[in-house]
Design a protein around this motif. Structure first.
Motif, short mmCIF file in Angstrom:
data_model
loop_
_atom_site.label_atom_id
_atom_site.label_comp_id
_atom_site.label_asym_id
_atom_site.label_seq_id
_atom_site.Cartn_x
_atom_site.Cartn_y
_atom_site.Cartn_z
N MET A 11 0.84 -1.21 0.00
CA MET A 11 0.00 0.00 0.00
C MET A 11 0.87 1.26 0.00
SD MET A 11 -3.14 -1.06 0.17
CE MET A 11 -4.12 0.20 0.89
N HIS A 12 0.33 2.33 -0.63
CA HIS A 12 1.01 3.62 -0.61
C HIS A 12 0.85 4.26 0.77
CE1 HIS A 12 1.87 3.64 -4.86
NE2 HIS A 12 0.61 3.32 -5.12
N THR A 13 1.74 5.13 1.10
CA THR A 13 1.66 5.80 2.40
C THR A 13 0.53 6.82 2.37
OG1 THR A 13 3.17 7.56 1.79
CG2 THR A 13 4.16 5.57 2.73
N VAL A 14 0.18 7.34 3.53
CA VAL A 14 -0.86 8.35 3.66
C VAL A 14 -0.47 9.61 2.91
CG1 VAL A 14 -2.04 9.84 5.33
CG2 VAL A 14 -1.64 7.43 5.87
N TRP A 15 0.81 9.96 2.92
CA TRP A 15 1.27 11.18 2.25
C TRP A 15 1.12 11.09 0.74
CZ3 TRP A 15 1.00 14.66 5.55
CH2 TRP A 15 1.39 14.47 6.86
N VAL A 16 1.38 9.96 0.17
CA VAL A 16 1.22 9.77 -1.27
C VAL A 16 -0.25 9.88 -1.64
CG1 VAL A 16 1.48 8.12 -3.17
CG2 VAL A 16 3.32 8.39 -1.50
N LEU A 18 -2.63 11.47 0.08
CA LEU A 18 -3.04 12.85 0.30
C LEU A 18 -2.57 13.74 -0.85
CD1 LEU A 18 -4.41 14.84 2.26
CD2 LEU A 18 -2.16 15.20 3.30
N ASN A 19 -1.34 13.53 -1.30
CA ASN A 19 -0.81 14.28 -2.43
C ASN A 19 -1.67 14.07 -3.68
OD1 ASN A 19 1.03 15.86 -3.91
ND2 ASN A 19 2.14 14.04 -4.56
N ALA A 20 -2.04 12.84 -3.96
CA ALA A 20 -2.86 12.53 -5.13
C ALA A 20 -4.24 13.20 -5.03
CB ALA A 20 -3.01 11.03 -5.29
N VAL A 21 -4.86 13.17 -3.87
CA VAL A 21 -6.18 13.77 -3.69
C VAL A 21 -6.13 15.29 -3.82
CG1 VAL A 21 -8.01 14.17 -1.98
CG2 VAL A 21 -7.10 11.88 -2.31
N VAL A 22 -5.14 15.92 -3.20
CA VAL A 22 -5.01 17.38 -3.24
C VAL A 22 -4.78 17.85 -4.67
CG1 VAL A 22 -3.53 19.31 -2.58
CG2 VAL A 22 -4.31 17.69 -0.84
N PHE A 24 -5.43 16.28 -7.48
CA PHE A 24 -6.61 16.01 -8.30
C PHE A 24 -7.65 17.11 -8.08
CE2 PHE A 24 -10.88 14.23 -8.72
CZ PHE A 24 -10.86 13.91 -10.07
N GLY A 25 -7.86 17.51 -6.82
CA GLY A 25 -8.80 18.59 -6.51
C GLY A 25 -8.37 19.91 -7.15
N LEU A 26 -7.09 20.23 -7.10
CA LEU A 26 -6.58 21.46 -7.72
C LEU A 26 -6.76 21.43 -9.25
CD1 LEU A 26 -3.35 22.16 -5.65
CD2 LEU A 26 -5.48 23.45 -5.64
N THR A 27 -6.55 20.28 -9.86
CA THR A 27 -6.75 20.14 -11.30
C THR A 27 -8.21 20.36 -11.67
OG1 THR A 27 -4.91 18.59 -11.40
CG2 THR A 27 -6.41 18.62 -13.28
N VAL A 28 -9.11 19.81 -10.91
CA VAL A 28 -10.55 20.01 -11.16
C VAL A 28 -10.91 21.48 -10.98
CG1 VAL A 28 -12.85 19.51 -10.26
CG2 VAL A 28 -11.22 17.66 -10.58
N LEU A 29 -10.39 22.13 -9.95
CA LEU A 29 -10.66 23.54 -9.71
C LEU A 29 -10.12 24.40 -10.86
CD1 LEU A 29 -11.84 25.50 -7.63
CD2 LEU A 29 -9.57 25.65 -6.62
N LEU A 30 -8.94 24.10 -11.36
CA LEU A 30 -8.38 24.83 -12.49
C LEU A 30 -9.25 24.67 -13.73
CD1 LEU A 30 -6.03 26.42 -13.84
CD2 LEU A 30 -5.04 24.19 -14.38
N CYS A 31 -9.68 23.45 -14.01
CA CYS A 31 -10.53 23.21 -15.18
C CYS A 31 -11.86 23.96 -15.06
CB CYS A 31 -10.77 21.72 -15.36
SG CYS A 31 -9.29 20.83 -15.88
N LEU A 32 -12.46 23.96 -13.90
CA LEU A 32 -13.72 24.68 -13.70
C LEU A 32 -13.53 26.18 -13.86
CD1 LEU A 32 -15.31 22.69 -10.75
CD2 LEU A 32 -15.99 22.66 -13.15
N SER A 33 -12.42 26.71 -13.37
CA SER A 33 -12.14 28.15 -13.52
C SER A 33 -11.94 28.51 -14.98
CB SER A 33 -10.91 28.54 -12.72
OG SER A 33 -11.13 28.40 -11.36
N LEU A 34 -11.25 27.68 -15.72
CA LEU A 34 -11.07 27.93 -17.15
C LEU A 34 -12.39 27.89 -17.90
CD1 LEU A 34 -7.78 25.97 -17.89
CD2 LEU A 34 -8.11 28.44 -17.91
N LEU A 35 -13.23 26.92 -17.58
CA LEU A 35 -14.55 26.85 -18.22
C LEU A 35 -15.38 28.08 -17.88
CD1 LEU A 35 -15.45 23.09 -17.80
CD2 LEU A 35 -14.92 24.30 -19.92
N ALA A 36 -15.31 28.55 -16.65
CA ALA A 36 -16.05 29.74 -16.24
C ALA A 36 -15.57 30.97 -17.00
CB ALA A 36 -15.92 29.96 -14.73
N ALA A 37 -14.26 31.11 -17.14
CA ALA A 37 -13.71 32.27 -17.86
C ALA A 37 -14.08 32.20 -19.34
CB ALA A 37 -12.20 32.33 -17.68
N LEU A 38 -14.05 31.03 -19.94
CA LEU A 38 -14.40 30.88 -21.35
C LEU A 38 -15.88 31.11 -21.61
CD1 LEU A 38 -12.25 27.77 -22.34
CD2 LEU A 38 -11.88 30.15 -23.01
#
Length: 183
Positions: A11-16, A18-22, A24-38
Motif C-alpha cells: 500500500m502507498h503511504t498516507v502522504w502519497v 493525500l498528495n494525489a487527492v489534493v 486532483f482537486g486542484l486540477t478540477v478547480l483549475l478546469c472549472l475556472s477555465l470553463l467559467a472564464a471561457l
C-alpha cells in the motif's frame, strides 16, 4: 512467488494518497475556472449598457488657481447597467471621463465621477440629475479656456474569475460642450 506478490501489492503511504487527492482537486478547480472564464467570452461586446443621457447640466465655475485651470460643473446621467452583468461579474466600476485637447497635451482624460455597482444591488440603473463632480476638471496649465470637452461613460468589469476588461460608451452617444473663453 508469494513473497514477490506481497512486495508488488504494498500500500502507498498516507502522504502519497493525500498528495494525489489534493492535486486532483486542484486540477478540477483549475478546469472549472477555465470553463467559467471561457463561458463569458464575447459577452461584453454583445450586451452593452444602455446609456440614455450623459450631458452637462450646469457650469459652476472656471478659475485659475496656482497656475492651473480648474472647472467645476454638474451633469445629468441616466444609464441602465443591467446588460453588462452576468453570472461571472462581481461588480462594475463605472466612471465619467472628460476628454479634451490642448496645444501642450493632445489628449487629456480626467475622471470626474465614479460609482461601484455590485451584483447584489437590486437596481443597476443610474439616474442622477444635476450631480456635482467628485473630482474637478483640472488642467496641468492654464489651457482650459475655450476648449471643447467630451463626456463619456466608462465601466470596468470585475469578474469572480477570469480577466478584467473595460467597456466604454459608443462614440456617437457621447456629449460635448465648450468651456467659457473667460474666467
Amino acid at each position: 512467488m508469494l513473497k514477490r506478490y506481497k512486495e508488488q501489492t504494498k500500500m502507498h503511504t498516507v502522504w502519497v494518497r493525500l498528495n494525489a487527492v489534493v492535486f486532483f482537486g486542484l486540477t478540477v478547480l483549475l478546469c472549472l475556472s477555465l470553463l467559467a472564464a471561457l463561458s463569458k467570452l464575447g459577452h461584453s461586446r454583445r450586451y452593452r449598457p444602455v446609456i440614455h443621457k450623459l450631458e452637462l447640466s450646469r457650469m459652476k465655475s472656471l478659475k485659475n488657481h496656482g497656475g492651473v485651470d480648474r472647472a467645476l460643473l454638474s451633469f445629468d446621467l441616466h444609464a441602465d447597467m443591467t446588460p453588462a452583468f452576468h453570472w461571472n461579474v462581481k461588480q462594475l466600476f463605472v466612471f465619467v471621463v472628460a476628454t479634451y485637447a490642448t496645444p501642450t497635451n493632445p489628449k487629456n482624460q480626467i475622471v470626474l465621477w465614479d460609482r461601484i455597482i455590485e451584483n447584489t444591488d437590486p437596481s443597476k440603473v443610474i439616474r442622477e440629475e444635476n450631480v456635482f463632480v467628485k473630482y474637478g476638471l483640472v488642467d496641468q496649465g492654464a489651457e482650459l479656456r475655450g476648449r471643447d470637452v467630451e463626456l463619456s461613460l466608462v465601466w470596468d468589469h470585475m469578474p469572480l474569475t477570469g480577466n478584467l476588461h473595460m467597456g466604454e460608451q459608443a462614440l456617437d452617444g457621447r456629449s460635448s460642450f465648450v468651456l467659457p473663453s473667460e474666467y
